[in-house]
Design a protein around this motif. Sequence first.
Motif, PDB file in Angstrom:
ATOM      1  N   ALA A 197       6.411   2.466  -1.804  1.00  0.00           N
ATOM      2  CA  ALA A 197       5.263   2.557  -2.728  1.00  0.00           C
ATOM      3  C   ALA A 197       4.585   3.829  -2.779  1.00  0.00           C
ATOM      4  O   ALA A 197       4.539   4.424  -1.940  1.00  0.00           O
ATOM      5  CB  ALA A 197       4.039   1.377  -2.494  1.00  0.00           C
ATOM      6  N   LEU A 198       4.613   4.382  -4.213  1.00  0.00           N
ATOM      7  CA  LEU A 198       3.904   5.619  -4.211  1.00  0.00           C
ATOM      8  C   LEU A 198       2.589   5.941  -4.229  1.00  0.00           C
ATOM      9  O   LEU A 198       1.656   6.864  -4.213  1.00  0.00           O
ATOM     10  CB  LEU A 198       4.557   6.463  -5.307  1.00  0.00           C
ATOM     11  CG  LEU A 198       6.036   6.782  -5.096  1.00  0.00           C
ATOM     12  CD1 LEU A 198       6.628   7.065  -6.605  1.00  0.00           C
ATOM     13  CD2 LEU A 198       6.375   7.858  -4.464  1.00  0.00           C
ATOM     14  N   GLU A 199       2.010   4.681  -4.525  1.00  0.00           N
ATOM     15  CA  GLU A 199       0.470   4.359  -4.312  1.00  0.00           C
ATOM     16  C   GLU A 199       0.185   2.887  -4.073  1.00  0.00           C
ATOM     17  O   GLU A 199       1.244   2.287  -3.922  1.00  0.00           O
ATOM     18  CB  GLU A 199      -0.201   4.763  -5.892  1.00  0.00           C
ATOM     19  CG  GLU A 199       0.755   3.838  -6.909  1.00  0.00           C
ATOM     20  CD  GLU A 199       0.263   4.448  -8.290  1.00  0.00           C
ATOM     21  OE1 GLU A 199      -0.767   4.536  -8.566  1.00  0.00           O
ATOM     22  OE2 GLU A 199       1.646   4.505  -9.248  1.00  0.00           O
ATOM     23  N   ASP A 200      -0.836   2.445  -3.985  1.00  0.00           N
ATOM     24  CA  ASP A 200      -1.254   0.907  -3.784  1.00  0.00           C
ATOM     25  C   ASP A 200      -0.590   0.305  -5.086  1.00  0.00           C
ATOM     26  O   ASP A 200      -0.963   0.898  -6.164  1.00  0.00           O
ATOM     27  CB  ASP A 200      -2.761   0.647  -3.534  1.00  0.00           C
ATOM     28  CG  ASP A 200      -3.296   1.392  -2.348  1.00  0.00           C
ATOM     29  OD1 ASP A 200      -2.287   1.921  -1.550  1.00  0.00           O
ATOM     30  OD2 ASP A 200      -4.223   1.314  -2.134  1.00  0.00           O
ATOM     31  N   THR A 201       0.121  -0.705  -4.848  1.00  0.00           N
ATOM     32  CA  THR A 201       0.933  -1.454  -5.788  1.00  0.00           C
ATOM     33  C   THR A 201       0.525  -2.908  -5.637  1.00  0.00           C
ATOM     34  O   THR A 201       0.321  -3.555  -4.630  1.00  0.00           O
ATOM     35  CB  THR A 201       2.096  -1.168  -5.753  1.00  0.00           C
ATOM     36  OG1 THR A 201       2.621  -1.578  -4.473  1.00  0.00           O
ATOM     37  CG2 THR A 201       2.410   0.273  -6.094  1.00  0.00           C
ATOM     38  N   ARG A 217       0.812  -1.193   0.011  1.00  0.00           N
ATOM     39  CA  ARG A 217      -0.143  -0.019   0.041  1.00  0.00           C
ATOM     40  C   ARG A 217       0.821   1.223  -0.058  1.00  0.00           C
ATOM     41  O   ARG A 217       2.134   1.317   0.349  1.00  0.00           O
ATOM     42  CB  ARG A 217      -0.794   0.008   1.138  1.00  0.00           C
ATOM     43  CG  ARG A 217      -1.299  -1.419   1.459  1.00  0.00           C
ATOM     44  CD  ARG A 217      -2.826  -1.036   2.200  1.00  0.00           C
ATOM     45  NE  ARG A 217      -3.837  -0.490   1.449  1.00  0.00           N
ATOM     46  CZ  ARG A 217      -4.938  -0.282   1.741  1.00  0.00           C
ATOM     47  NH1 ARG A 217      -5.056  -0.446   2.966  1.00  0.00           N
ATOM     48  NH2 ARG A 217      -5.611   0.486   0.904  1.00  0.00           N
ATOM     49  N   ARG A 218       0.203   2.301  -0.528  1.00  0.00           N
ATOM     50  CA  ARG A 218       0.939   3.637  -0.584  1.00  0.00           C
ATOM     51  C   ARG A 218       1.764   3.734   0.641  1.00  0.00           C
ATOM     52  O   ARG A 218       1.148   3.847   1.889  1.00  0.00           O
ATOM     53  CB  ARG A 218      -0.178   4.677  -0.897  1.00  0.00           C
ATOM     54  CG  ARG A 218       0.293   6.140  -1.045  1.00  0.00           C
ATOM     55  CD  ARG A 218      -1.104   6.870  -0.800  1.00  0.00           C
ATOM     56  NE  ARG A 218      -0.680   8.127  -0.184  1.00  0.00           N
ATOM     57  CZ  ARG A 218      -0.257   9.284  -1.087  1.00  0.00           C
ATOM     58  NH1 ARG A 218      -0.087   9.235  -2.227  1.00  0.00           N
ATOM     59  NH2 ARG A 218      -0.124  10.556  -0.317  1.00  0.00           N
ATOM     60  N   GLY A 219       2.835   4.184   0.679  1.00  0.00           N
ATOM     61  CA  GLY A 219       3.728   4.559   1.736  1.00  0.00           C
ATOM     62  C   GLY A 219       4.257   3.532   2.402  1.00  0.00           C
ATOM     63  O   GLY A 219       5.459   3.684   3.371  1.00  0.00           O
ATOM     64  N   GLY A 258       1.250   0.044 -10.154  1.00  0.00           N
ATOM     65  CA  GLY A 258       1.466   1.176  -9.423  1.00  0.00           C
ATOM     66  C   GLY A 258       2.932   1.448  -9.499  1.00  0.00           C
ATOM     67  O   GLY A 258       3.754   1.074 -10.523  1.00  0.00           O
ATOM     68  N   LYS A 282       3.077  10.987  -9.243  1.00  0.00           N
ATOM     69  CA  LYS A 282       2.718  10.103  -8.005  1.00  0.00           C
ATOM     70  C   LYS A 282       3.572  10.473  -6.999  1.00  0.00           C
ATOM     71  O   LYS A 282       3.437  10.074  -5.675  1.00  0.00           O
ATOM     72  CB  LYS A 282       2.804   8.672  -8.284  1.00  0.00           C
ATOM     73  CG  LYS A 282       2.355   8.112  -9.471  1.00  0.00           C
ATOM     74  CD  LYS A 282       0.920   7.948  -9.338  1.00  0.00           C
ATOM     75  CE  LYS A 282      -0.074   7.433 -10.447  1.00  0.00           C
ATOM     76  NZ  LYS A 282      -1.490   7.555 -10.397  1.00  0.00           N
TER      77      LYS A 282
END
Lengths: 252, 252
Positions: A113-117, A51-53, A72, A191
Amino acid sequence: MRPTEKPFTLTAQKVSCGRCCLRELCAPVEVTPEQEELLHALVRQQHLNIRRGEHLYHAGMPFHSLFAIHTGSFKTYMLADNGRERVEGFYLSGDMLGMDGISGDTYTLSAMALEDTGVCVLPFQRLEEITRELPLQRQFHRMMSREINRDKGIMMMLGQMTADERLAVFLLNLSQRYEARGFSATEFTLKMSRQDIANYLGLKAETVSRLLSRFQDDGLLTISGKSVRLADLNQLRGVLGFGDGIYFDQLP
Amino acid sequence: MRPTEKPFTLTAQKVSCGRCCLRELCAPVEVTPEQEELLHALVRQQHLNIRRGEHLYHAGMPFHSLFAIHTGSFKTYMLADNGRERVEGFYLSGDMLGMDGISGDTYTLSAMALEDTGVCVLPFQRLEEITRELPLQRQFHRMMSREINRDKGIMMMLGQMTADERLAVFLLNLSQRYEARGFSATEFTLKMSRQDIANYLGLKAETVSRLLSRFQDDGLLTISGKSVRLADLNQLRGVLGFGDGIYFDQLP
DNA sequence: GCGAAAAAATGACTTAGGTCAAGAGGCTCT
DNA sequence: AGAGCCTCTTGACCTAAGTCATTTTTTCGC
């Protein structure tokens, strides 16, 4: 942001796993159906959703696998002893991640991750075996060398380019990569934060902000928050005063 | 500049070819005598002597071989369309050269000898075969990954460090590499010009000149023309304000 | 070993980009 | 939906490093 090209059928989706996750590895190689099945088996083995972050891996973690980004995007960065962070790169779907770990027993970078991937895990030992058996060894070496050359390009940028040249190169590179993935070359979402962009380019966030505003005033692009629209690719290339492209040797 | 350690016997000299030319490749691997012979055969196949100022390869030349530096040193650089040169790295004896070419059919950099040199030519196709047969594949991948990580280190430097930090890192790195080769860690000759150093570090020659003078005034080193004597390694490390080493992942 | 030419050092001045600070949006979490 | 917190933008000012110019030193071809 969605592909501008043909939607996938169910069969195509299966093929897309080879073409998408592993496209960097086996892009222009012809493999027999059985060999392809072998590759798919490797890829299917383990999927992860980050997930993002969240982090895919941290610097210092034991190295076992490479990762192919299914959907992602990630940033990789290293942390110096004194806490200074350095963003090393941005990785989009279809890119291979984790090659920094091959030289030792541990990863040297961290990947967030910069977004959900979604990523495919590629156990390195198994991958080495497969690339040896299939006619992929050369491809694999190419892929690593591409990473080397990509870095040379960034070094060129950091060593010699002015702030506006750097930002232009960055945007053109993203544009090119999105296009190669079937997305629009002129409209996409950043992103990553301004801070990440700045860090990656060896600048400060304020400078990136100012430059984006200036580019907008000059009619090169329209920016609103994270959404960019490159209004005039040629004019943007003009910022460089010479050809681009050599700076970021991307996929063939 | 000469090794501070044991002189070579004739036998040792033969061994030294594996240890010297190919030490980056097979450093910590155990190979049988027959396998070693195989490696030596590869290495012995073709030697080149390149004189100071001459090129080992040019960007754009078809890629066929890697090169192991037997004696001497090289700089690699790329030339942008607009003529700007960028020095990408300095390579000393025992280093492997030419990995930039693996990703394509041609070299992407140019390699120029900084002094009279001797190199072993390693036909890449043959090298791939050998690394596959011997237990060297992993080693070879490590070597490439090391090149990747080395570049990440330089990027860190170019992106975030001040001019004096860069110069300190540069000198400490050279020191470390000479030491690893059995030379003095504190006294050596800069084979490259101030201009090349500056370019490599993303600075201007004048800045490098001034900094060298300042480092000398501050008692960090003595410099006279191309000869440097690092007077106080710790103080030099102090310029960084934190640990070094991570910046240039060198040979194990 | 000499003289031309390139490389290096040094000084005076300029500037691109950084720093600091303040305000405006825009997400996220309840 | 609204409070609070980031992230982004913008302005005013500063400084590290670049530029340009001049002198000194080193290198190299004859």
